[in-house]
Design a protein around this motif. Structure first.
Motif, PDB file in Angstrom:
ATOM      1  N   GLY A 132      84.901  31.320  31.937  1.00 28.89           N
ATOM      2  CA  GLY A 132      83.739  30.460  31.682  1.00 28.89           C
ATOM      3  C   GLY A 132      82.601  31.107  30.924  1.00 28.89           C
ATOM      4  O   GLY A 132      81.544  30.525  30.744  1.00 28.89           O
ATOM      5  N   ILE A 133      82.811  32.323  30.424  1.00 23.31           N
ATOM      6  CA  ILE A 133      81.745  32.980  29.643  1.00 23.31           C
ATOM      7  C   ILE A 133      82.127  32.848  28.165  1.00 23.31           C
ATOM      8  O   ILE A 133      83.143  33.404  27.733  1.00 23.31           O
ATOM      9  CB  ILE A 133      81.601  34.471  30.012  1.00 23.31           C
ATOM     10  CG1 ILE A 133      81.310  34.628  31.497  1.00 23.31           C
ATOM     11  CG2 ILE A 133      80.511  35.120  29.164  1.00 23.31           C
ATOM     12  CD1 ILE A 133      80.004  34.032  31.965  1.00 23.31           C
ATOM     13  N   THR A 134      81.396  32.069  27.407  1.00 25.60           N
ATOM     14  CA  THR A 134      81.804  31.784  26.030  1.00 25.60           C
ATOM     15  C   THR A 134      81.273  32.810  25.032  1.00 25.60           C
ATOM     16  O   THR A 134      81.764  32.923  23.922  1.00 25.60           O
ATOM     17  CB  THR A 134      81.304  30.379  25.632  1.00 25.60           C
ATOM     18  OG1 THR A 134      79.888  30.329  25.899  1.00 25.60           O
ATOM     19  CG2 THR A 134      81.991  29.296  26.462  1.00 25.60           C
ATOM     20  N   ASP A 135      80.238  33.548  25.393  1.00 22.62           N
ATOM     21  CA  ASP A 135      79.730  34.570  24.455  1.00 22.62           C
ATOM     22  C   ASP A 135      78.930  35.598  25.250  1.00 22.62           C
ATOM     23  O   ASP A 135      78.314  35.264  26.271  1.00 22.62           O
ATOM     24  CB  ASP A 135      78.825  33.926  23.384  1.00 22.62           C
ATOM     25  CG  ASP A 135      78.435  34.943  22.291  1.00 22.62           C
ATOM     26  OD1 ASP A 135      79.307  35.772  21.937  1.00 22.62           O
ATOM     27  OD2 ASP A 135      77.282  34.914  21.814  1.00 22.62           O
ATOM     28  N   MET A 173      73.717  26.329  24.095  1.00 22.42           N
ATOM     29  CA  MET A 173      74.494  26.630  25.290  1.00 22.42           C
ATOM     30  C   MET A 173      73.612  27.371  26.301  1.00 22.42           C
ATOM     31  O   MET A 173      72.834  28.254  25.932  1.00 22.42           O
ATOM     32  CB  MET A 173      75.682  27.542  24.939  1.00 22.42           C
ATOM     33  CG  MET A 173      76.712  26.941  24.008  1.00 22.42           C
ATOM     34  SD  MET A 173      77.860  25.832  24.852  1.00 22.42           S
ATOM     35  CE  MET A 173      78.977  27.009  25.607  1.00 22.42           C
ATOM     36  N   PRO A 174      73.763  27.003  27.588  1.00 20.46           N
ATOM     37  CA  PRO A 174      72.967  27.684  28.610  1.00 20.46           C
ATOM     38  C   PRO A 174      73.342  29.170  28.696  1.00 20.46           C
ATOM     39  O   PRO A 174      74.510  29.530  28.497  1.00 20.46           O
ATOM     40  CB  PRO A 174      73.330  26.955  29.904  1.00 20.46           C
ATOM     41  CG  PRO A 174      74.439  26.042  29.605  1.00 20.46           C
ATOM     42  CD  PRO A 174      74.643  25.975  28.136  1.00 20.46           C
ATOM     43  N   ARG A 175      72.354  29.977  28.963  1.00 15.76           N
ATOM     44  CA  ARG A 175      72.617  31.420  29.022  1.00 15.76           C
ATOM     45  C   ARG A 175      72.058  32.032  30.308  1.00 15.76           C
ATOM     46  O   ARG A 175      71.078  31.533  30.863  1.00 15.76           O
ATOM     47  CB  ARG A 175      71.977  32.120  27.816  1.00 15.76           C
ATOM     48  CG  ARG A 175      72.785  31.963  26.521  1.00 15.76           C
ATOM     49  CD  ARG A 175      72.089  32.560  25.337  1.00 15.76           C
ATOM     50  NE  ARG A 175      70.766  31.973  25.186  1.00 15.76           N
ATOM     51  CZ  ARG A 175      69.696  32.648  24.853  1.00 15.76           C
ATOM     52  NH1 ARG A 175      69.767  33.953  24.650  1.00 15.76           N
ATOM     53  NH2 ARG A 175      68.530  32.055  24.733  1.00 15.76           N
ATOM     54  N   VAL A 220      77.247  30.549  29.024  1.00 17.00           N
ATOM     55  CA  VAL A 220      78.162  30.000  30.030  1.00 17.00           C
ATOM     56  C   VAL A 220      78.478  28.539  29.717  1.00 17.00           C
ATOM     57  O   VAL A 220      77.683  27.829  29.097  1.00 17.00           O
ATOM     58  CB  VAL A 220      77.555  30.111  31.449  1.00 17.00           C
ATOM     59  CG1 VAL A 220      77.341  31.573  31.832  1.00 17.00           C
ATOM     60  CG2 VAL A 220      76.243  29.345  31.563  1.00 17.00           C
ATOM     61  N   GLU A 221      79.686  28.132  30.155  1.00 19.56           N
ATOM     62  CA  GLU A 221      80.077  26.726  30.026  1.00 19.56           C
ATOM     63  C   GLU A 221      79.400  25.961  31.158  1.00 19.56           C
ATOM     64  O   GLU A 221      79.421  26.416  32.299  1.00 19.56           O
ATOM     65  CB  GLU A 221      81.600  26.591  30.160  1.00 19.56           C
ATOM     66  CG  GLU A 221      82.380  27.084  28.946  1.00 19.56           C
ATOM     67  CD  GLU A 221      83.849  27.340  29.301  1.00 19.56           C
ATOM     68  OE1 GLU A 221      84.223  27.095  30.463  1.00 19.56           O
ATOM     69  OE2 GLU A 221      84.584  27.837  28.437  1.00 19.56           O
ATOM     70  N   GLY A 222      78.790  24.863  30.818  1.00 17.94           N
ATOM     71  CA  GLY A 222      78.207  24.053  31.888  1.00 17.94           C
ATOM     72  C   GLY A 222      76.853  24.587  32.332  1.00 17.94           C
ATOM     73  O   GLY A 222      76.396  25.634  31.867  1.00 17.94           O
TER      74      GLY A 222
END
Lengths: 92, 92
Positions: free
Chosen positions: B33-36, A1-3, A47-49
């Motif tokens: 939209g912040i998954t972690d 997942m992009p960070r 983040v999503e996307g």
């Protein structure tokens, strides 16, 4: 997942007792040549996307309102680099 | 003065209650939209003389023995980039 990485550091003019404590301890541990130590916080947000300008702007808002106290702290926001292999501590 | 940055983060398999607290708070503040979220420490060390491989190796030793708890934390060591203008909070 992009960070996205948010680094939060005390402003240069603000006293940093934690950093000073680390700096004073280093010579006792045999580490010379460190003239100053500043300690701050690092946030990694998944983040999503894709991480685009809109996402970076949103994260900047989060940092401004929640992750940093902008009266005494500065912050920077950037897309995380691909995972560098950690220098140590990683259990194989 | 040349600086070295040490980033210390909990290993991925270690629970991060601080990061989870931040993540739970973000939607309440309107940030989706912040998954972690992972929270760690950032050290900026000012060093005498140029940042060469020997200095980076010494700082890696400091990180291994003092700045990080390598049982539960990973760390990375790198020469600091030239000062990016902080995103916000800097008083003109």
């Amino acid at each position: 997942m992009p960070r996205v990485v948010v680094d939060v550091m005390l402003k240069p003019e603000i006293l940093d007792p934690q950093g000073q404590a680390v700096q004073r301890a280093l010579p006792r541990l045999g580490f010379e040549g460190i003239t100053d130590v500043r300690q701050g916080k690092r946030f990694e947000l998944e983040v999503e996307g894709p991480v685009d300008d809109a996402v970076l702007a949103r994260v900047r808002e989060m940092a401004e309102t929640f992750l940093a106290n902008t009266v005494i702290e500065d912050f920077t926001v950037r897309a995380a680099e691909p995972d560098p292999a950690p220098d140590a501590g990683a259990v194989a």
